[in-house]
Enzyme design. Structure first.
Site, PDB file in Angstrom:
ATOM      1  N   ILE A  11     -36.185 -12.556 -33.167  1.00 18.09           N
ATOM      2  CA  ILE A  11     -37.173 -13.633 -33.279  1.00 18.09           C
ATOM      3  C   ILE A  11     -38.524 -13.259 -32.649  1.00 18.09           C
ATOM      4  O   ILE A  11     -39.511 -13.987 -32.785  1.00 18.09           O
ATOM      5  CB  ILE A  11     -36.627 -14.930 -32.614  1.00 18.09           C
ATOM      6  CG1 ILE A  11     -37.431 -16.168 -33.020  1.00 18.09           C
ATOM      7  CG2 ILE A  11     -36.606 -14.796 -31.088  1.00 18.09           C
ATOM      8  CD1 ILE A  11     -37.285 -16.540 -34.465  1.00 18.09           C
ATOM      9  N   SER A  12     -38.599 -12.125 -31.996  1.00 12.79           N
ATOM     10  CA  SER A  12     -39.812 -11.769 -31.244  1.00 12.79           C
ATOM     11  C   SER A  12     -40.945 -11.307 -32.156  1.00 12.79           C
ATOM     12  O   SER A  12     -40.754 -10.414 -32.987  1.00 12.79           O
ATOM     13  CB  SER A  12     -39.486 -10.649 -30.252  1.00 12.79           C
ATOM     14  OG  SER A  12     -40.668 -10.062 -29.758  1.00 12.79           O
ATOM     15  N   PRO A  13     -42.158 -11.839 -31.969  1.00 15.13           N
ATOM     16  CA  PRO A  13     -43.296 -11.348 -32.761  1.00 15.13           C
ATOM     17  C   PRO A  13     -43.639  -9.898 -32.410  1.00 15.13           C
ATOM     18  O   PRO A  13     -44.161  -9.162 -33.241  1.00 15.13           O
ATOM     19  CB  PRO A  13     -44.441 -12.291 -32.367  1.00 15.13           C
ATOM     20  CG  PRO A  13     -44.080 -12.795 -31.008  1.00 15.13           C
ATOM     21  CD  PRO A  13     -42.576 -12.900 -31.025  1.00 15.13           C
TER      22      PRO A  13
END
Length: 199
Positions: A11-13
């Site tokens: 989920i990390s940008p």
């Protein structure tokens, strides 16, 4: 062949922004990568961090400026406020684990497809169809999304514990076989130089 542990959150940008450049490093250096998806929200409180929603406004303001800058620098699309963030990252992480255990495809491509789905395509990476499409893009059987959930859950939990023990405190985070640690997509150049023996 150099070995490296790659701790990341689907989920990390910053995992999204690192994707293409890390794939290039893997190809150029012939790296043997162990992909270790983890629950970044559970990692933060155990290593002195805070989830984005609990951070000081000055940190959030910087993030709002810096993420688009980094995306432009990398030539990547990015929606700063995606429709499905935050979302449950466990199912997509289980799929990555199943893909790595199965072999025969491109695990990095699965990770890139998942992170792109969230940060550029307004898709929910907890959705089964999104996960299946990412597996297929990486050359895996989409039905992996339905298999190995227990093993995936166990390894997902183990990755978190291993990360804490190894000194990981954010994502993306790389640890080389000589225990050199690199945190953040903006440290990929340093990782590259280290792998060349120049740093």
């Amino acid at each position: 062949m150099a070995r490296i542990d790659y701790y990341f959150a689907t989920i990390s940008p910053f995992t999204y922004l690192a994707g293409p450049r890390f794939a290039d490093l893997v190809d150029r250096h012939g790296l043997d990568v162990t992909y270790r998806p983890l629950d970044i929200m559970a990692l933060f409180p155990r290593t002195g961090g805070l989830p984005p929603g609990e951070r000081h406004p000055s940190r959030l303001a910087f993030r709002a400026q810096d993420l688009p800058r980094q995306a432009r620098k990398a030539g990547m699309e990015l929606n700063l406020k995606p429709a499905h963030f935050p979302t449950n990252m466990a199912p997509s992480s289980y799929a990555v684990i199943a893909a790595q255990q199965t072999g025969g495809g491109d695990v990095a491509a699965v990770i890139r497809a998942l992170s792109r789905a969230c940060w550029a395509e307004e898709k929910d990476i907890a959705d089964d169809q999104v996960i299946r499409a990412a597996l297929e893009e990486g050359g895996f059987d989409p039905d992996l999304a339905d298999r190995g959930m227990l093993a995936g859950a166990e390894e997902y939990s183990r990755n978190l514990e291993d990360a804490v023990q190894a000194g990981v405190f954010g994502a993306p985070f790389w640890i080389t076989e000589d225990d050199q640690r690199f945190w953040g997509q903006d440290r990929l150049e340093d990782l590259d130089l280290h792998l060349q023996g120049k740093l």
